[in-house]
Design an enzyme around this catalytic site. Structure first.
Site, short mmCIF file in Angstrom:
data_model
loop_
_atom_site.label_atom_id
_atom_site.label_comp_id
_atom_site.label_asym_id
_atom_site.label_seq_id
_atom_site.Cartn_x
_atom_site.Cartn_y
_atom_site.Cartn_z
N LYS A 276 19.12 15.34 18.22
CA LYS A 276 18.86 13.98 18.66
C LYS A 276 18.26 14.00 20.20
O LYS A 276 17.53 13.16 20.42
CB LYS A 276 20.24 13.29 18.70
CG LYS A 276 20.26 11.89 18.99
CD LYS A 276 21.56 11.30 18.79
CE LYS A 276 21.51 9.56 19.24
NZ LYS A 276 22.88 8.94 18.87
N GLU B 154 22.50 25.44 20.49
CA GLU B 154 22.37 26.40 19.47
C GLU B 154 20.97 26.05 18.68
O GLU B 154 20.37 26.98 17.92
CB GLU B 154 23.66 25.81 18.43
CG GLU B 154 24.89 26.32 19.09
CD GLU B 154 25.67 25.26 19.77
OE1 GLU B 154 26.91 25.11 19.64
OE2 GLU B 154 24.71 24.13 20.02
N GLY C 57 24.72 11.29 15.26
CA GLY C 57 24.47 12.37 14.44
C GLY C 57 25.12 12.48 13.16
O GLY C 57 24.36 12.98 12.02
N ARG C 58 26.43 12.18 12.84
CA ARG C 58 26.85 12.39 11.44
C ARG C 58 26.63 11.17 10.59
O ARG C 58 27.19 11.16 9.45
CB ARG C 58 28.60 12.60 11.67
CG ARG C 58 29.19 11.51 12.38
CD ARG C 58 30.67 12.17 12.65
NE ARG C 58 31.31 11.01 13.51
CZ ARG C 58 31.38 10.86 14.81
NH1 ARG C 58 30.43 11.79 15.36
NH2 ARG C 58 31.87 10.11 15.48
N GLU D 205 35.79 14.16 12.83
CA GLU D 205 35.04 14.04 14.16
C GLU D 205 35.18 12.35 14.66
O GLU D 205 35.13 11.97 15.46
CB GLU D 205 33.69 14.24 14.04
CG GLU D 205 33.06 14.45 15.28
CD GLU D 205 31.46 15.31 15.40
OE1 GLU D 205 31.95 16.67 15.66
OE2 GLU D 205 30.82 14.67 15.34
N HIS E 257 42.52 27.53 -9.50
CA HIS E 257 43.01 28.95 -9.66
C HIS E 257 43.42 29.53 -8.18
O HIS E 257 43.43 30.83 -7.82
CB HIS E 257 42.24 29.80 -10.31
CG HIS E 257 41.80 29.31 -11.73
ND1 HIS E 257 42.97 29.89 -12.84
CD2 HIS E 257 40.98 28.64 -12.32
CE1 HIS E 257 42.58 29.19 -14.06
NE2 HIS E 257 41.72 28.32 -13.70
N LYS F 48 31.98 23.40 24.71
CA LYS F 48 30.78 23.59 24.95
C LYS F 48 30.63 23.83 26.50
O LYS F 48 29.68 24.51 26.98
CB LYS F 48 29.90 22.21 24.68
CG LYS F 48 29.65 22.24 23.20
CD LYS F 48 28.71 20.99 22.98
CE LYS F 48 28.55 20.82 21.61
NZ LYS F 48 27.62 19.68 21.23
#
Length: 506
Positions: A193, A199, A252-253, A338, A369, A479
């Site tokens: 964005k 990263e 973002g999400r 978030e 399982h 961060k």
């Protein structure tokens, strides 16, 4: 604000699931709804069955009062009207405008951005930028989880290009993508964005170096930027003709529907991506225009609040009985935790009860399982969502899918019914809740509606709790400290100092 209603909700009787079905012959009709994804039957439908939750008429009526008290209708109107619904950052949240539902000007801008994106996608697929067989999509968080899920769900077979989504700064992730791709036929999509995410930009730089090392002519010409900060992308070296912008008001999400969905459109082709948007828009319109418990995301939020607030459930499990939805629990973890993992309300005052539960899950039948022991006989009450498709995603013997669906539905029935035994180790208490979401098939349209449902469910929960689901300051402190470590000259606690020294970082 809604404290008295919470008190009243807490005092209501809580019959068992079996008692609820015995007392109301219409229970299934009331709490199981088939949602038609589009006017055309070919768009498919989704069944949302919340009948095996503990919602009853009394609780639903009280929750509807709570929604009115918390001004759900007003908050919803503000969301779709492009008003500020993220007060801490002074922003609107206009992901629905990307699907054509929202403020008129925002919808028009999103359509313009989509037109630009469609033109670039179609040009690349026609070969205007040379042969393209692979796309390495670099992002993190919402810029990666959504595209990874959508590509995995919709493009396992017949993908027009091979897409690899890389988010982890661990170089092993990027190296794996390099090994799977031919640099001569690879495009790099950089999704950020702000176009400053450390990263993402570190991985993008390494990808560019990989192209250079492999003697790709004009490596910058193989990069597409997906960003709300076009000027930053230009500064980095991307030509403006290969920049796909999106609005600052898209979080973002919630950004999969914007240019962040570029790799999905590349894998599917633009017509299927448009169907994906249309399926989400159908859910948007339902959420915007439907009131009370008939509103599917709001009904789900009522159940969510019942279990977190009234029954003290700290987790919610999601199990997709379809390999194509393997990444769905990961996607929902970010969306829900978030958004609603907060300890203060939108007005800055402390919350007066639990907020988001821990979202976790897996894929059936593998999970049966591994973790279902706890669900059936453990001491924790865990509400479960089962998600499945009537149509299989493979061409093998139908027996595979019959066994898969039989297991899915059997687990919900077993959680509810339980089983008595004179041997305590073989006794199942039952009365354990589940909801089932059953798609006709996993198509772009039904998948779009499924994701939009969960977005609106998250928003509805936030309204009932009085919190802001659109900021995420909880991710910032770590961060900041990482940046301090990189810059040096800052002292930390003895444990952190020792760990940094052991790795040679300081």
């Amino acid at each position: 604000m809604g404290d008295t209603l919470w008190d009243e909700l807490g005092k209501l009787e809580k019959p068992t699931l079996s008692q609820l079905f015995e007392a109301d012959a219409q229970r299934l009709d009331k709490l199981s709804t088939r949602f038609e994804v589009g006017e055309d039957e070919s768009a498919g439908s989704i069944v949302f069955d919340w009948s095996k939750t503990h919602l009853d008429d009394a609780h639903i009526a009280a929750f509807e009062q709570l929604a009115a008290k918390m001004d759900f209708a007003g908050r919803r109107a503000a969301l779709f009207g492009g008003e500020i619904v993220n007060p801490t950052e002074g922003r609107a949240a206009e992901h629905t405008a990307q699907r054509g539902v929202g403020k008129e000007e925002s919808v028009a801008l999103a359509a313009d951005y989509h037109h630009r994106m469609a033109a670039i996608v179609e040009a690349i697929l026609r070969g205007a930028m040379g042969e393209v067989k692979h796309v390495i999509h670099i992002g993190i968080g919402g810029s990666a989880l959504g595209p990874a899920l959508a590509v995995d769900a919709l493009a396992r077979e017949g993908a027009l290009v091979d897409v690899h989504v890389v988010s982890n700064i661990d170089g092993c992730a990027l190296e794996a993508a390099f090994k799977a791709c031919d640099p001569a036929t690879t495009m790099i999509a950089v999704a950020s964005k702000t176009f400053t995410t450390i990263e993402t930009m570190t991985n993008a730089h390494s990808a560019l170096e990989w192209l250079k090392e492999n003697e790709v002519e004009d490596p910058y010409g193989r990069v597409v930027a997906l960003t709300a900060s076009p000027e930053k992308a230009i500064e980095w070296g991307v030509d403006e003709t290969r920049i796909l912008p999106f609005s600052e008001s898209v979080g973002g999400r919630y950004s999969l529907w914007s240019s962040i969905g570029f790799p999905v459109a590349m894998a599917l082709g633009w017509p299927d991506f448009a169907e994906f948007l249309a399926g989400a828009a159908a859910m948007d319109e339902h959420f915007r225009d439907t009131d009370g418990a008939a509103n599917l995301p709001l009904r789900a939020a009522f159940a969510d609040q019942y279990y977190t607030r009234l029954r003290g459930c700290q987790t919610r499990a999601v199990f997709a009985y379809d390999e194509r939805l393997d990444l769905l629990p990961d996607y929902l973890q970010q969306l829900e935790m978030e958004s609603n993992g907060k300890s203060v309300k939108a007005d800055g005052t402390p919350v007066d009860g639990p907020t988001a539960p821990i979202t976790w899950g897996g894929v059936g039948t593998d999970a049966q399982h591994a973790v279902f022991q706890l669900l059936h006989q453990g001491t924790n009450l865990v509400p479960v969502d089962f998600i499945a498709s009537i149509a299989p995603g493979h061409d093998l013997d139908d027996e595979h899918h019959r066994i898969l669906l039989s297991n899915c539905f059997a687990q919900g029935a077993a959680l509810m019914a339980g089983k008595a035994s004179e041997d305590p180790a073989r006794a199942y208490p039952g009365d354990r809740p589940s909801a089932t979401i059953l798609l006709d098939e996993i198509s772009p349209a039904t998948f779009g509606a499924l994701i939009a449902f969960h977005e609106h469910r998250t928003f509805a929960n936030a309204v009932l709790m009085g919190i802001n689901p659109f900021d995420q300051f909880g991710v910032e402190l770590g961060k900041q400290i990482a940046n301090q470590i990189a810059q040096g000259g800052v002292r930390f606690d003895p444990s952190t100092e020792a760990l940094l020294a052991t790795c040679g970082i300081i």
